[in-house]
Design an enzyme around this catalytic site. Structure first.
Site, PDB file in Angstrom:
ATOM      1  N   SER A  33      45.162   0.594  85.920  1.00  0.00           N
ATOM      2  CA  SER A  33      44.704   1.296  86.332  1.00  0.00           C
ATOM      3  C   SER A  33      43.844   2.280  84.767  1.00  0.00           C
ATOM      4  O   SER A  33      44.534   2.954  83.784  1.00  0.00           O
ATOM      5  CB  SER A  33      44.717   2.394  87.335  1.00  0.00           C
ATOM      6  OG  SER A  33      45.771   3.114  86.454  1.00  0.00           O
ATOM      7  N   ASP A  34      42.537   2.631  85.073  1.00  0.00           N
ATOM      8  CA  ASP A  34      42.320   3.693  84.299  1.00  0.00           C
ATOM      9  C   ASP A  34      43.165   4.901  84.056  1.00  0.00           C
ATOM     10  O   ASP A  34      43.876   5.083  84.952  1.00  0.00           O
ATOM     11  CB  ASP A  34      40.492   4.275  84.314  1.00  0.00           C
ATOM     12  CG  ASP A  34      40.470   5.061  82.520  1.00  0.00           C
ATOM     13  OD1 ASP A  34      41.262   4.687  82.372  1.00  0.00           O
ATOM     14  OD2 ASP A  34      39.227   5.441  82.887  1.00  0.00           O
ATOM     15  N   CYS A  35      43.042   6.289  82.990  1.00  0.00           N
ATOM     16  CA  CYS A  35      44.583   6.851  83.503  1.00  0.00           C
ATOM     17  C   CYS A  35      44.108   7.986  84.850  1.00  0.00           C
ATOM     18  O   CYS A  35      42.870   8.756  84.961  1.00  0.00           O
ATOM     19  CB  CYS A  35      44.710   7.631  82.240  1.00  0.00           C
ATOM     20  SG  CYS A  35      45.205   6.138  81.245  1.00  0.00           S
ATOM     21  N   SER A  73      43.315   7.375  87.564  1.00  0.00           N
ATOM     22  CA  SER A  73      42.892   6.905  88.693  1.00  0.00           C
ATOM     23  C   SER A  73      43.010   6.843  89.781  1.00  0.00           C
ATOM     24  O   SER A  73      42.269   7.236  90.849  1.00  0.00           O
ATOM     25  CB  SER A  73      41.370   5.607  87.476  1.00  0.00           C
ATOM     26  OG  SER A  73      42.177   4.499  88.076  1.00  0.00           O
TER      27      SER A  73
END
Ligand SMILES: *[C@@H]1O[C@H](CO)[C@@H](O)[C@H](O)[C@H]1NC(C)=O
Ligand SMILES: *[C@@H]1O[C@H](CO)[C@@H](O)[C@H](O)[C@H]1NC(C)=O
Ligand SMILES: *[C@@H]1O[C@H](CO)[C@@H](O)[C@H](O)[C@H]1NC(C)=O
Ligand SMILES: *[C@@H]1O[C@H](CO)[C@@H](O)[C@H](O)[C@H]1NC(C)=O
Ligand SMILES: *[C@@H]1O[C@H](CO)[C@@H](O)[C@H](O)[C@H]1NC(C)=O
Ligand SMILES: *[C@@H]1O[C@H](CO)[C@@H](O)[C@H](O)[C@H]1NC(C)=O
Ligand SMILES: *[C@@H]1O[C@H](CO)[C@@H](O)[C@H](O)[C@H]1NC(C)=O
Length: 782
Positions: free
Chosen positions: A293-295, A297
Site C-alpha cells: 500500500s502507499d504509506c 493508505s
C-alpha cells in the site's frame, strides 16, 4: 531550514568523535537471517536451506509462525523473530533517481555520507534511451547493495514512480517519465531490469516497485486532495492510458512489487479493489512479488475516505483484495480482530506473508552473510564511484531539450566570447537540481559553476526567490549585467515551492514576475539571450518563443547533482542536444478552462473539452510531445514497410462475410502477426550527434482512437554524413490494437498511418483468408 540541515548542524560537533570511533569500530553489518556462522542451529531450518525452492522455504517459515507473528510481517517495519534468527527489517527504501534516505530503510552516515544523484525521471525520460534507463538502474542498485552491505540500506526499493502524467499541473510531474503510455512502460521496465538484475533463478540484486497503481495524478489542487480524490475513469481510458505502463512494468520488467495509490478509482480505493489487485496484477499480469500500500493508505481509506465502517473491515477488504504489505501500522493494529471476527481467513495472511518472504528470499536475505554472496564485495568505495557520477552528468546531457535556436546561436564558442551574464533565480541553485525523493549527492555543480568553467561570467540573480514576487525583483543589477555582457544566459523556472508532492500548480505561467524579468533583461541586453528553463512541468512561454532577442531556449528538467556541468556541455557544444520533450507544453488557457479533476483523456467537442496529452489534445501546444532540436540535421527515409496486412480469419468469422470496422484483438489470429518498418536515418550536417527516432501510428477513425500513438523509439548516434538503418518490429495486435469503449482491444480495418519525423506512410489492415504479411520492397512515401 530543512530538518536535515538542522540535524547536520547538531551532529557537526560529534562528527569528530564518530570519525575516531569508525577508525577502530569495523564497518556496520547488514541485516540478514540464517546466520549459520554464528548459530549452527539455524542451518537445519528448512527456510534456511538454499537447496529448496523459494516457495518451499517460505512455506516452511510460515508454518513456524504464530498468527500474531505473521501479522507483524505484513507491515513495513517488521520486528525481529529472535527464536528463528530473523532480524527486524524495514521494507521502505527509495531510489527514484539515486539512493535516497526518504523512508525508514536507508540512512546516510559517516560510513556512506552521500550517493550519486541522477536527474529526476522527467529529464532522464527525455533522453528516449532505454539503455540509459537501465544503466542508471544498475548503477543505483550497485550503490544500494553497497550501502546494504554496511547496514545502511534495505533491499526493497519503492521506485520507480511511473504514473502517466495526465495533467501538467500535477506536483509530482518531476517524478514521472511523462505522458505517453508506451514510453513510460519502456522507462519503467528498463529501469526495473537495471535495478533488479534478476537472474535465471529469480534472484534479485534489489527489489523495485512500480507505483502508484493507478489513475493517480492529483495531489492537491484547489482544495481537492489525493487522500480523498475519487478518479472517475472510463474503461477505455483505463485500458489504453492508465494501465499499459503498469502492465509493461510487471510483464516485461518483471518487477517484484506494485504499490497501490491513495485515490479511489470509480468509487473504490485502489488498495481495496480486488479486480485491480488480485484480478489484474496477480492473475492477468502474473506479478512475481508483493503488492504494497502507499504509506498509511489503508488508514486513509478508513479514516479519511470513510470507505468502511470499522478499521477491521478496512484491514479485511484490502487483504482480501490482494494487498500483501501495509506501509504503516494499520494491519498490525486491526488484522487480528478482523480474523477473530471472521472478516479475513488466516489463509489470506499466509498468502500475504508468503509473497513478502519469497521476495526477501530472492534477495538473499535468508542465505546467511551477504558479504559472502554475489554482491558481497560491494561497499562504500562503490558509492559515488566516478563512473556513476559521470553517468549522472551523461543522463542530464542526454535529456536536455533544445527548444529554440535562432541563427544557430548555440553552441557558443568559448573562445570568441569575452563575458557571459548568468542570471535568474535558478542560476546558482544546488538542492533544487535534485528535486524530491533525493539523497545526499556526492557533490554539486550548479549552472553558474558549469558555465564559469568555460568563460568569464557576471552573475546577477534578477529575482532572489523562485516565486519572484514583485519585492523579489532585482531588475537593475540584472539589466546592467545584460547590457555589459556579450551573451546573457537566464536560468529561470521552478523548484519544489512551485511543484512537488502535495503541491499541484494552478497556472502554467512562469512563477510571479519571472516573465517580466526575462522580457526586461532581453530588452536591455547587449547580445542575444539564452533562456534556460529548470522545471518538470511545461510553461506557457509564448512571449519568449516569439521574442527575437531570445535566440535560444533550453529545458533542463531537474538535472541532478552535476546538472550545471551538463548544461554547460550543451551550451558550449561538447554535447549535441538530443533530448525530446516527454510531455506536451500547453498554453495557459488549458489551466484556465480544464478542471484538473476531470480524468477524461478524450476530447468532447460539445463542451469544448480539448482532451489531454498529444494522443488526444485538440488545441495548439506551446511545444508538442517529442519536440527537440539538434545542432545538426537528420534526414529520414523509409526503406521497408508493408503496404497491407491481412488478418487471417477463419471460416465462419462474421467479419469475413460482412463489413466490419474492427475485430477483437485477443483471438488466435493475432499470434505471430508482425512486420518490420525499416527507416534510414542520415546525419546531413557537419556535427556528430544522437537522434531519437520515434515511430507513431494513427489508427483509422473508429472507437474514438488516439490521434496518434507512439509504438517504438530508438536512439542512435551518427557521425557527420553517416547513415544508419533503424528497424522497428511492429506486433500487429499488441502495437496497433486500440481500446474500444468497453476497454476491449480491437484491431481496426482500414488505413493505419505511420509517422516518423515528417514522413508519413500508410498500411492497410484488412481481413483475409491468407496467412501471410505482404511486404513491398519499393516503398511509397506519402
Ligand atoms: C536441505 O534440503 C535438502 C532437500 O530436501 C536435503 O537433502 C538436505 O538434507 C537439507 N539440508 C539440511 C541442512 O537440512
Ligand atoms: C495503532 O495502535 C497504536 C497503539 O494503540 C496507536 O497509537 C496508533 O495510533 C494506531 N494506529 C493506527 C493506524 O491504527
Ligand atoms: C554559487 O553557489 C555555490 C554553491 O552553493 C556557492 O559556493 C557560490 O558562492 C555561489 N556563487 C555565487 C556567485 O553566489
Ligand atoms: C525554492 O527556492 C527558494 C529560493 O528561490 C528557496 O527559498 C526554497 O526553499 C526552495 N524550495 C524548496 C522546497 O526547496
Ligand atoms: C526597451 O528598452 C528601451 C530603452 O532601452 C525602452 O524605451 C523600451 O520601452 C523597452 N521596451 C520594453 C518592452 O520594455
Ligand atoms: C508463433 O511462433 C512461435 C515461434 O516461431 C511458434 O512456436 C508458435 O507456435 C507460433 N504461434 C502460433 C499461434 O502460430
Ligand atoms: C544511450 O545511453 C547509453 C548509456 O549511457 C550510452 O552509452 C549510449 O551512447 C546512448 N545512446 C545514444 C545513441 O546516445
Amino acid at each position: 531550514m530543512t530538518a536535515r540541515s538542522l540535524l547536520s548542524l547538531i551532529f557537526f560537533n560529534f562528527s569528530l568523535i564518530f570519525f575516531l570511533r569508525s577508525t577502530y569500530v569495523s564497518a556496520q553489518n547488514p541485516v540478514f537471517a540464517c546466520d549459520v556462522d554464528s548459530n549452527k542451529a539455524v542451518a537445519t531450518l528448512g527456510f534456511c536451506n538454499t537447496t529448496l525452492s523459494f516457495a518451499e522455504r517460505a512455506a516452511d517459515l510460515v508454518k513456524r509462525l504464530t498468527l500474531q507473528e505473521k501479522i507483524t510481517h505484513i507491515i513495513d517495519q517488521t520486528p525481529a523473530l529472535p527464536r528463528l534468527g530473523i532480524p527486524s527489517y524495514n521494507w521502505w527504501s527509495e531510489a527514484l533517481h539515486g539512493v535516497s534516505d526518504v523512508g525508514h530503510g536507508t540512512r546516510f552516515s559517516s560510513l556512506v555520507p552521500t550517493a550519486t544523484s541522477f536527474p529526476l525521471p522527467i529529464l532522464t525520460a527525455a533522453s528516449f534511451n532505454t539503455s540509459l534507463f537501465e544503466s542508471i538502474g544498475q548503477a543505483m542498485s550497485t550503490e544500494a547493495r553497497a550501502m546494504y552491505n554496511v547496514g545502511k540500506a534495505g533491499l526493497t526499493f519503492w521506485s520507480p514512480t511511473m504514473n502517466l502524467l495526465r495533467d501538467p499541473r500535477w506536483g509530482r510531474t518531476l517524478e514521472t517519465p511523462g505522458e505517453d503510455p508506451y514510453h513510460i512502460g519502456k522507462y519503467a521496465s528498463s529501469y526495473v531490469s537495471g535495478l533488479q538484475q534478476q537472474d535465471d533463478e529469480d534472484r534479485l540484486k534489489v527489489a523495485a516497485c512500480c507505483k502508484h497503481y493507478t489513475a493517480y495524478d492529483v495531489d492537491n489542487w484547489k482544495g481537492v486532495e489525493r487522500l480523498k480524490f475519487n478518479a472517475i475513469v472510463t474503461k477505455q481510458d483505463m485500458e489504453d492510458t492508465f494501465q499499459p505502463a503498469f502492465k509493461s512494468c510487471v510483464t516485461e520488467g518483471n518487477v517484484a512489487s506494485v504499490m497501490c495509490s491513495y485515490n479511489q478509482v470509480n468509487g473504490t480505493p485502489t488498495c481495496a479493489d480486488k479486480d485491480l489487485l488480485s484480478g489484474v496484477i496477480r492473475d492477468q499480469w502474473k506479478l512475481n512479488g508483493y503488492i504494497v500500500s502507499d504509506c498509511d493508505s489503508v488508514d486513509v481509506l478508513f479514516t479519511d475516505q470513510h470507505y468502511t465502517k470499522s478499521p477491521e473491515e478496512a484491514a479485511a477488504v484490502t487483504i482480501n483484495a490482494g494487498l500483501d504489505l501495509d506501509c504503516g501500522i494499520f494491519f498490525a493494529n486491526h488484522t487480528f480482530n478482523a480474523i477473530q471476527t471472521g472478516l479475513v481467513k488466516e489463509a489470506e495472511i499466509d498468502r500475504a506473508v508468503t509473497q513478502n518472504f519469497i521476495v526477501l528470499m530472492r534477495l538473499g536475505f535468508f542465505d546467511g552473510n551477504p558479504r559472502k554472496q554475489k554482491y558481497g564485495s560491494l561497499g562504500p568505495k562503490d558509492v559515488c564511484a566516478p563512473a556513476h557520477q559521470e553517468l549522472a552528468r551523461e543522463a542530464a546531457r542526454q535529456g536536455i531539450v533544445l527548444l529554440k535556436n535562432d541563427e544557430k546561436l548555440l553552441p557558443l564558442s568559448a573562445k570568441s566570447i569575452k563575458s557571459v551574464a548568468v542570471m535568474g533565480p535558478q542560476a546558482n541553485v544546488t538542492h533544487d537540481m535534485i528535486g524530491n525523493y533525493e539523497g545526499i549527492p556526492c557533490s554539486y555543480i550548479t549552472p553558474l559553476q558549469g558555465i564559469s568553467e568555460h568563460v568569464d561570467t557576471i552573475y546577477a540573480k534578477g529575482c532572489n526567490h523562485v516565486l519572484c514576487a514583485p519585492e523579489n525583483l532585482q531588475l537593475d543589477d540584472a539589466k546592467k549585467a545584460a547590457a555589459q555582457a556579450d551573451i546573457t544566459i537566464l536560468i529561470v523556472g521552478a523548484n519544489r515551492s512551485v511543484e512537488e508532492e502535495s503541491r499541484d500548480r494552478v497556472s502554467l505561467l512562469l512563477p510571479g514576475q519571472q516573465s517580466t524579468l526575462i522580457s526586461e533583461v532581453a530588452n536591455a541586453s547587449k547580445g542575444p539571450v539564452i533562456l534556460v528553463i529548470m522545471s518538470a512541468g511545461g510553461f506557457d512561454i509564448s512571449f519568449a518563443k516569439s521574442n527575437d532577442k531570445i535566440s535560444s531556449i533550453l529545458w533542463i528538467g531537474y538535472p541532478g547533482q552535476h546538472g550545471g556541468a551538463a548544461l554547460a556541455d550543451v551550451i558550449f557544444g561538447s554535447y549535441n542536444p538530443s533530448g525530446r520533450l516527454p510531455i506536451t507544453w500547453y498554453p495557459e488557457s488549458f489551466s484556465e478552462h480544464i478542471s484538473m479533476t476531470d480524468m477524461r483523456m478524450r476530447p468532447d467537442p460539445s463542451t469544448n473539452y480539448p482532451g489531454r496529452t498529444y494522443r488526444f489534445y485538440t488545441g495548439t501546444p506551446i511545444y508538442p510531445f517529442g519536440y527537440g532540436l539538434s545542432y545538426t540535421t537528420f534526414k529520414y527515409r523509409i526503406v521497408k514497410s508493408p503496404r497491407r496486412i491481412s488478418i487471417p480469419l477463419k471460416d465462419g468469422n462474421q467479419c469475413r462475410s460482412k463489413h466490419c470496422r474492427s475485430i477483437g484483438a485477443a483471438a488466435s489470429y493475432c499470434n505471430n502477426l508482425s512486420f518490420d518498418v525499416q527507416i534510414r536515418v542520415k546525419n546531413t550536417g557537419t556535427r556528430s550527434g544522437a537522434e531519437s527516432v520515434l515511430l507513431y501510428f494513427t489508427p483509422p477513425h473508429v472507437h474514438n482512437a488516439p490521434r496518434k500513438q507512439l509504438i517504438g523509439f530508438e536512439k542512435i548516434y551518427l557521425e557527420p554524413y553517416e547513415a544508419k538503418n533503424v528497424v522497428f518490429k511492429v506486433d500487429v495486435c499488441k502495437d496497433l490494437s486500440i481500446a474500444d469503449e468497453e476497454g476491449d482491444r480491437k484491431l481496426a480495418f482500414g488505413k493505419h498511418v505511420f509517422q516518423i519525423g515528417n514522413l508519413r506512410k500508410y498500411v492497410v489492415l484488412r481481413p483475409s483468408i491468407e496467412r501471410k504479411v505482404s511486404t513491398d520492397r519499393k516503398p511509397v512515401n506519402y
